[in-house]
Enzyme design. Structure first.
Site, PDB file in Angstrom:
ATOM      1  N   HIS A 195      -0.417 -11.121 -25.114  1.00 19.94           N
ATOM      2  CA  HIS A 195      -1.429 -11.660 -24.214  1.00 19.94           C
ATOM      3  C   HIS A 195      -1.123 -13.092 -23.777  1.00 19.94           C
ATOM      4  O   HIS A 195      -0.588 -13.895 -24.528  1.00 19.94           O
ATOM      5  CB  HIS A 195      -2.804 -11.625 -24.893  1.00 19.94           C
ATOM      6  N   ASP A 196      -1.429 -13.372 -22.515  1.00 23.31           N
ATOM      7  CA  ASP A 196      -1.398 -14.719 -21.947  1.00 23.31           C
ATOM      8  C   ASP A 196       0.004 -15.309 -21.840  1.00 23.31           C
ATOM      9  O   ASP A 196       0.156 -16.517 -21.650  1.00 23.31           O
ATOM     10  CB  ASP A 196      -2.303 -15.675 -22.750  1.00 23.31           C
ATOM     11  N   GLY A 213       1.642 -14.355 -28.408  1.00 21.35           N
ATOM     12  CA  GLY A 213       0.733 -14.808 -27.365  1.00 21.35           C
ATOM     13  C   GLY A 213       1.054 -16.198 -26.855  1.00 21.35           C
ATOM     14  O   GLY A 213       1.548 -17.053 -27.577  1.00 21.35           O
TER      15      GLY A 213
END
Length: 349
Positions: A195-196, A213
């Protein structure tokens, strides 16, 4: 071969079936034409499905609200959600799926077992001419325990990416962020992008490269197999990460690292030459790197002092690549960044 062009006789049969359906049901339920010149929905008969010039296998499940472009091919046992949009020329091989609010650009290919999108809030946007490999999972909910199910989350993928088998790429962990993949990346088998993450363009991630992440990767980065990147790390452009490296701090531009924990091992000379850096640029980068990281006695001056010396060197500072490397090194220590990877001095200590 499921991707064939049906004969005129078969199309005539489909038109006759549509007329029969129209007598039993409203036109809106059997033929949906959307207010756009790019996307059309589908018309079905008992044996096969047409979406303008598109072909859909009868075992595929395509929601009537899905928007399909021209020339789409959807194989056996695929599924397309109600909010999905497929661009012109997309090809879905058997058993691939598009879930949730997901958009595929033109000429995307989903190999067998590929899954794109998720039913959670937010969306997945895939650009044009991307290949999603066998059993890859792209644009699903993140694995961050701080994620809240009601939060919207996003993934944006550019164009011309080759995402190979069993790769996983997750959406962002919050509505204020994005997971972003640029253009022209080769992401080999069993890689993971959490994520991200922010991934630039023209990178090569070898098999089993794992990005935690919030990792940021610039352009033309090359990782060897089984490389692991700690969360919030930055990888500078044209850097190379050796096989099995565990990277827990930033890697500046043009540099090569290897090891657990990864250490600087010089410049990515092979990569720089392949990418068109000229002899003067490479020679200047080598000189600057030596003055910063390979001083005979690094205890005699701090890293900051050595950086300042190179910045004042008249023969080096006018080279744009040297200035870019110096700025990249300084950025490793800015704000909440993780600092630079360890380095070995000239005396091998």
């Amino acid at each position: 071969d499921i991707f064939i062009i049906f004969s005129l006789a078969a199309k005539e049969k489909a038109n006759m079936s549509l007329m029969k359906l129209s007598t039993r049901n409203s036109i809106s339920s059997s033929l949906r034409i959307f207010q756009t010149s790019r996307f059309l929905s589908y018309v079905a008969d008992d044996e096969r499905v047409y979406a303008s010039s598109s072909i859909i296998h009868p075992t595929a499940t395509v929601h009537p609200n899905a928007i399909l472009g021209q020339g789409v091919s959807i194989g056996p046992f695929c599924s397309i959600s109600s909010s999905a949009k497929l661009g012109n020329g997309c090809r879905l091989y058997p058993g691939s799926h598009v879930f949730g609010n997901t958009e595929l650009g033109d000429s995307c290919t989903l190999m067998t077992g590929a899954v794109v999108g998720d039913d959670c809030p937010g969306c997945t946007v895939i650009g044009s001419n991307n290949t999603i490999g066998y059993h890859a999972v792209i644009g699903v909910k993140c694995q961050d325990l701080k994620y809240k199910p009601e939060d919207e989350c996003y993934l944006e993928v550019g164009h011309n990416n080759d995402i190979r088998e069993h790769t996983s790429i997750h959406r962002s962990s919050k509505s204020t962020d994005r997971t972003v993949i640029g253009d022209g990346n080769l992401i080999m088998g069993a890689c993971h992008i959490a994520h991200d993450c922010k991934i630039g363009s023209n990178n090569i991630f070898a098999n089993n490269t794992l990005l935690a992440g919030h990792v940021e990767v610039e352009d033309y980065v090359h990782t060897a197999g089984a490389t692991v990147i700690h969360q919030f790390c930055h990888l500078g452009s044209f850097s190379f990460l050796g096989g099995g490296s565990v990277v827990s701090q930033d890697v500046p531009k043009y540099m090569m690292v290897v090891g657990d924990r990864a250490e600087l091992r010089g410049l990515n000379l092979v990569g720089l030459a392949r990418r068109g850096f000229n002899i003067e640029e490479i020679r200047s980068l080598k000189t600057a790197y030596g003055k910063i990281f390979m001083c005979a006695d690094t205890s005699a001056s701090s890293l900051e002092e050595r950086l300042a010396q190179v910045e004042q060197h008249e023969g080096l500072i006018h080279i744009p690549a040297v200035r870019a490397m110096l700025q990249s090194i300084r950025d490793c220590f800015a704000g909440d960044r993780r600092g630079i990877c360890k380095y070995r001095s000239w005396n091998g200590s």
